[in-house]
Design an enzyme around this catalytic site. Structure first.
Site, PDB file in Angstrom:
ATOM      1  N   HIS A  83      -2.369  -9.853  12.134  1.00 41.80           N
ATOM      2  CA  HIS A  83      -1.808  -8.601  11.625  1.00 41.80           C
ATOM      3  C   HIS A  83      -1.525  -7.752  12.861  1.00 41.80           C
ATOM      4  CE1 HIS A  83      -1.242  -4.742   9.908  1.00 41.80           C
ATOM      5  NE2 HIS A  83      -2.388  -4.273  10.340  1.00 41.80           N
ATOM      6  N   CYS A 115      -3.481  -3.323   4.480  1.00 38.95           N
ATOM      7  CA  CYS A 115      -2.608  -4.412   4.979  1.00 38.95           C
ATOM      8  C   CYS A 115      -3.053  -5.795   4.531  1.00 38.95           C
ATOM      9  CB  CYS A 115      -2.551  -4.378   6.503  1.00 38.95           C
ATOM     10  SG  CYS A 115      -1.999  -2.818   7.152  1.00 38.95           S
ATOM     11  N   GLU A 136       0.835  -1.196   0.000  1.00 38.74           N
ATOM     12  CA  GLU A 136       0.000   0.000   0.000  1.00 38.74           C
ATOM     13  C   GLU A 136       0.875   1.253   0.000  1.00 38.74           C
ATOM     14  OE1 GLU A 136      -1.409  -1.025   4.333  1.00 38.74           O
ATOM     15  OE2 GLU A 136      -1.803   1.075   3.951  1.00 38.74           O
TER      16      GLU A 136
HETATM   17  P1  HMG Z   1      -3.201   7.058  21.599  1.00 38.89           P
HETATM   18  O1  HMG Z   1      -4.559   7.646  21.520  1.00 38.89           O
HETATM   19  O2  HMG Z   1      -2.073   8.004  21.769  1.00 38.89           O
HETATM   20  O3  HMG Z   1      -3.100   5.999  22.765  1.00 38.89           O
HETATM   21  O4  HMG Z   1      -2.874   6.208  20.290  1.00 38.89           O
HETATM   22  P2  HMG Z   1      -4.158   5.669  23.925  1.00 38.89           P
HETATM   23  O5  HMG Z   1      -4.395   6.855  24.767  1.00 38.89           O
HETATM   24  O6  HMG Z   1      -5.345   4.964  23.334  1.00 38.89           O
HETATM   25  O7  HMG Z   1      -3.291   4.622  24.756  1.00 38.89           O
HETATM   26  C1  HMG Z   1      -2.905   3.409  24.190  1.00 38.89           C
HETATM   27  C2  HMG Z   1      -2.850   2.377  25.318  1.00 38.89           C
HETATM   28  O8  HMG Z   1      -1.789   2.708  26.205  1.00 38.89           O
HETATM   29  C3  HMG Z   1      -4.100   2.312  26.168  1.00 38.89           C
HETATM   30  O9  HMG Z   1      -4.315   0.957  26.500  1.00 38.89           O
HETATM   31  C4  HMG Z   1      -3.719   3.095  27.431  1.00 38.89           C
HETATM   32  O10 HMG Z   1      -4.454   2.743  28.581  1.00 38.89           O
HETATM   33  C5  HMG Z   1      -2.271   2.672  27.544  1.00 38.89           C
HETATM   34  P3  HMG Z   1      -5.672   0.195  26.088  1.00 38.89           P
HETATM   35  O11 HMG Z   1      -6.781   0.907  26.740  1.00 38.89           O
HETATM   36  O12 HMG Z   1      -5.769   0.326  24.571  1.00 38.89           O
HETATM   37  O13 HMG Z   1      -5.449  -1.183  26.535  1.00 38.89           O
HETATM   38  N1  HMG Z   1      -1.443   3.562  28.368  1.00 38.89           N
HETATM   39  C6  HMG Z   1      -0.510   3.118  29.223  1.00 38.89           C
HETATM   40  N2  HMG Z   1      -0.131   1.880  29.561  1.00 38.89           N
HETATM   41  C7  HMG Z   1       0.882   1.752  30.480  1.00 38.89           C
HETATM   42  N3  HMG Z   1       1.474   2.830  31.077  1.00 38.89           N
HETATM   43  C8  HMG Z   1       1.122   4.081  30.745  1.00 38.89           C
HETATM   44  C9  HMG Z   1       0.088   4.270  29.791  1.00 38.89           C
HETATM   45  N4  HMG Z   1      -0.495   5.364  29.241  1.00 38.89           N
HETATM   46  C10 HMG Z   1      -1.431   4.909  28.369  1.00 38.89           C
HETATM   47  N5  HMG Z   1       1.739   5.122  31.337  1.00 38.89           N
HETATM   48  C11 HMG Z   1      -3.561   4.636  18.608  1.00 38.89           C
HETATM   49  C12 HMG Z   1      -3.205   4.852  20.081  1.00 38.89           C
HETATM   50  C13 HMG Z   1      -3.565   3.139  18.327  1.00 38.89           C
HETATM   51  C14 HMG Z   1      -4.952   5.200  18.346  1.00 38.89           C
HETATM   52  C15 HMG Z   1      -2.508   5.359  17.703  1.00 38.89           C
HETATM   53  O14 HMG Z   1      -1.225   4.845  17.924  1.00 38.89           O
HETATM   54  C16 HMG Z   1      -2.817   5.239  16.220  1.00 38.89           C
HETATM   55  O15 HMG Z   1      -3.625   5.984  15.675  1.00 38.89           O
HETATM   56  N6  HMG Z   1      -2.152   4.295  15.513  1.00 38.89           N
HETATM   57  C17 HMG Z   1      -2.344   4.058  14.064  1.00 38.89           C
HETATM   58  C18 HMG Z   1      -3.635   3.329  13.763  1.00 38.89           C
HETATM   59  C19 HMG Z   1      -3.562   1.855  14.048  1.00 38.89           C
HETATM   60  O16 HMG Z   1      -2.513   1.272  14.156  1.00 38.89           O
HETATM   61  N7  HMG Z   1      -4.743   1.191  14.137  1.00 38.89           N
HETATM   62  C20 HMG Z   1      -4.798  -0.228  14.381  1.00 38.89           C
HETATM   63  C21 HMG Z   1      -6.048  -0.892  13.803  1.00 38.89           C
HETATM   64  S1  HMG Z   1      -6.228  -0.544  12.075  1.00 38.89           S
HETATM   65  C22 HMG Z   1      -5.064  -1.600  11.321  1.00 38.89           C
HETATM   66  O17 HMG Z   1      -4.561  -2.490  11.928  1.00 38.89           O
HETATM   67  C23 HMG Z   1      -4.729  -1.316   9.888  1.00 38.89           C
HETATM   68  C24 HMG Z   1      -3.419  -0.587   9.669  1.00 38.89           C
HETATM   69  O18 HMG Z   1      -2.345  -1.474   9.845  1.00 38.89           O
HETATM   70  C25 HMG Z   1      -3.387   0.052   8.286  1.00 38.89           C
HETATM   71  C26 HMG Z   1      -3.624  -0.839   7.082  1.00 38.89           C
HETATM   72  O19 HMG Z   1      -4.464  -1.723   7.060  1.00 38.89           O
HETATM   73  O20 HMG Z   1      -3.007  -0.511   6.074  1.00 38.89           O
HETATM   74  C27 HMG Z   1      -3.221   0.554  10.646  1.00 38.89           C
END
Ligand code: HMG
Length: 389
Positions: A233, A111, A79
């Site tokens: 994935h 992906c 992609e």
């Molecule tokens: P964010 O909003 O900064 O993170 O980004 P958050 O506030 O949701 O925190 C993440 C986790 O860390 C949470 O845990 C918090 O509690 C924890 P959860 O509730 O999820 O279990 N946390 C802590 N843990 C320990 N100690 C601490 C602490 N502070 C917080 N001190 C987000 C997270 C994934 C949204 C961001 O990284 C993002 O946008 N990433 C890109 C999108 C993505 O990867 N999506 C995945 C699904 S889609 C997919 O897989 C397809 C893809 O590969 C693309 C394709 O297909 O081509 C992306």
């Protein structure tokens, strides 16, 4: 007839960023990145590595000149493609010296692209058991500096030889695709970083997994006790872990322990590479096979592929006798050991370096890139690749 994976390899760039360093630079508790997200390091690509080079370098782990005339199908899932028209597959074909009597094209659905390739290869081999297919998956995941997605960036490629003489894993005939038009993640043609509805995308991933898993159970009669491991994935480790946790209550306590152990082993490489989009689920498989020493022939592995937009597929494979003879864990260890750790300023400088967005010629310094295949520059609006080994 058994159809499945005869060979599989991966390639990653020779530079990485530590998530401890990134957390310190962004003023974030490192446990958020290492426990909350579940990433330790991320691969950082030099300009000399693009999806073509990453895919071909992955194939060179196992490719032999005598295979050149056996290939009837070559599909390149990506992609982060380099051209709106010409397929990355065509460059890969040339760089590997594959004969011209070959069906050769690119597959795109975020992906899911490499899985689309694998499923197409399965059908192709059924009709052409005397031929083989090469399926590539290679991507560079870019979200942008100081964005929520930054911690999930990565770069890498995989390449698989699929045939009626599989040595590593037989793919079972029934698989369960599930797709739906959702706007969780996309990249318009004028952007070189992804647009993502982060939390929505994580919810969609889990919804798709639940749907595919439940339907697969209905159509096949298989239950969780019929599996020894699941490979996901892995956009980041925690995403796959959340999917696994959705189904763990279906297992006995002893099996839950086993599935968790195998999940940790499947995520080991991904935790150090980051999201490599189309290639990610296959890096999970390689990681599981390299690390788990309690797997045996006949063991069934569940595979969940997800590509935003969104397409998913749950499929299964069974390990084959002496599959270990076709793995290269020691070589993989060396690949990780030889990487250079970047400081955050070095990573940021690297991230900002991009190929020109116009028609100018451009030379790339490849002296610090040890990969067999490199991109050496742009000339007359064309990418120039060099296969040095
Ligand atoms: P964010 O909003 O900064 O993170 O980004 P958050 O506030 O949701 O925190 C993440 C986790 O860390 C949470 O845990 C918090 O509690 C924890 P959860 O509730 O999820 O279990 N946390 C802590 N843990 C320990 N100690 C601490 C602490 N502070 C917080 N001190 C987000 C997270 C994934 C949204 C961001 O990284 C993002 O946008 N990433 C890109 C999108 C993505 O990867 N999506 C995945 C699904 S889609 C997919 O897989 C397809 C893809 O590969 C693309 C394709 O297909 O081509 C992306």
């Amino acid at each position: 007839m058994k159809i499945g994976i005869e060979q599989i390899g991966f390639a990653i760039p020779n530079m990485y960023l530590s998530m401890d360093d990134l957390a310190a630079a962004r003023g974030v508790d490192p446990n958020k990145f290492k426990i909350g997200i579940g990433q330790d390091e991320q691969a950082v690509p030099p300009l000399s590595q693009d999806p073509v080079t990453l895919g071909v370098n992955a194939a060179l782990e196992w490719f032999k000149p005598e295979m050149r005339d056996q290939i009837g199908l070559l599909i390149f899932g990506t992609e982060s493609s380099i051209d709106e028209s010409k397929a990355t597959a065509m460059y890969a074909k040339r760089l590997l010296g594959i004969h011209d009597w070959c069906r050769c094209f690119e597959a795109k659905e975020a992906c899911y692209g490499a899985t689309a390739g694998l499923m197409t290869a399965y059908d192709f081999i059924k009709n052409h058991p005397d031929q083989k297919a090469i399926i590539f998956g290679a991507d560079i995941a870019r979200y942008g500096l100081d964005t929520p997605g930054e911690v999930t960036q990565g770069a890498g490629g995989i390449a698989m030889l699929v045939s009626a003489d599989p040595k590593i894993m037989e793919i079972e005939p029934t698989s369960t695709p599930f797709c739906d038009d959702v706007m969780d993640f996309w990249r318009p043609q004028y952007f070189d970083t992804a647009i993502v509805n982060g939390h929505y995308s994580t919810e969609q991933y889990l919804r798709f997994f639940k749907n595919a898993w439940n339907r697969h159970k209905e159509t096949t009669g298989l239950k969780i006790e019929d599996y020894v491991a699941f490979c996901y994935h892995l956009p980041f480790m925690k995403q796959g872990l959340k999917a696994l946790r959705l189904i763990l209550p279906e297992a006995s306590e002893a099996q839950q322990t086993l599935l968790q152990k195998h999940f940790d082993e499947s995520a080991a490489y991904s935790r150090r590479v980051g999201n490599i989009y189309t290639a990610s689920i296959y890096l999970s498989l390689i990681s599981l096979l390299d690390h788990a020493n309690d797997l045996k022939a006949g063991d069934r592995i569940g595979m969940f592929s997800y590509g935003s937009g969104a397409a998913s597929e749950f499929f299964t494979g069974k390990l084959l006798p002496n599959y270990q003879d076709y793995l290269r864990p020691e070589a993989h260890k060396e690949i990780f050991e030889q990487r250079r750790r970047l400081t955050v300023p070095e990573y940021e400088e690297q991230f900002k370096q991009t190929l020109p967005h116009d028609a100018s010629d451009f030379d790339i310094d490849v002296t610090n890139d040890p990969a067999p295949v490199v991109l050496t520059g742009l000339k007359d609006k064309q990418r120039i690749y060099d296969r040095r080994k």
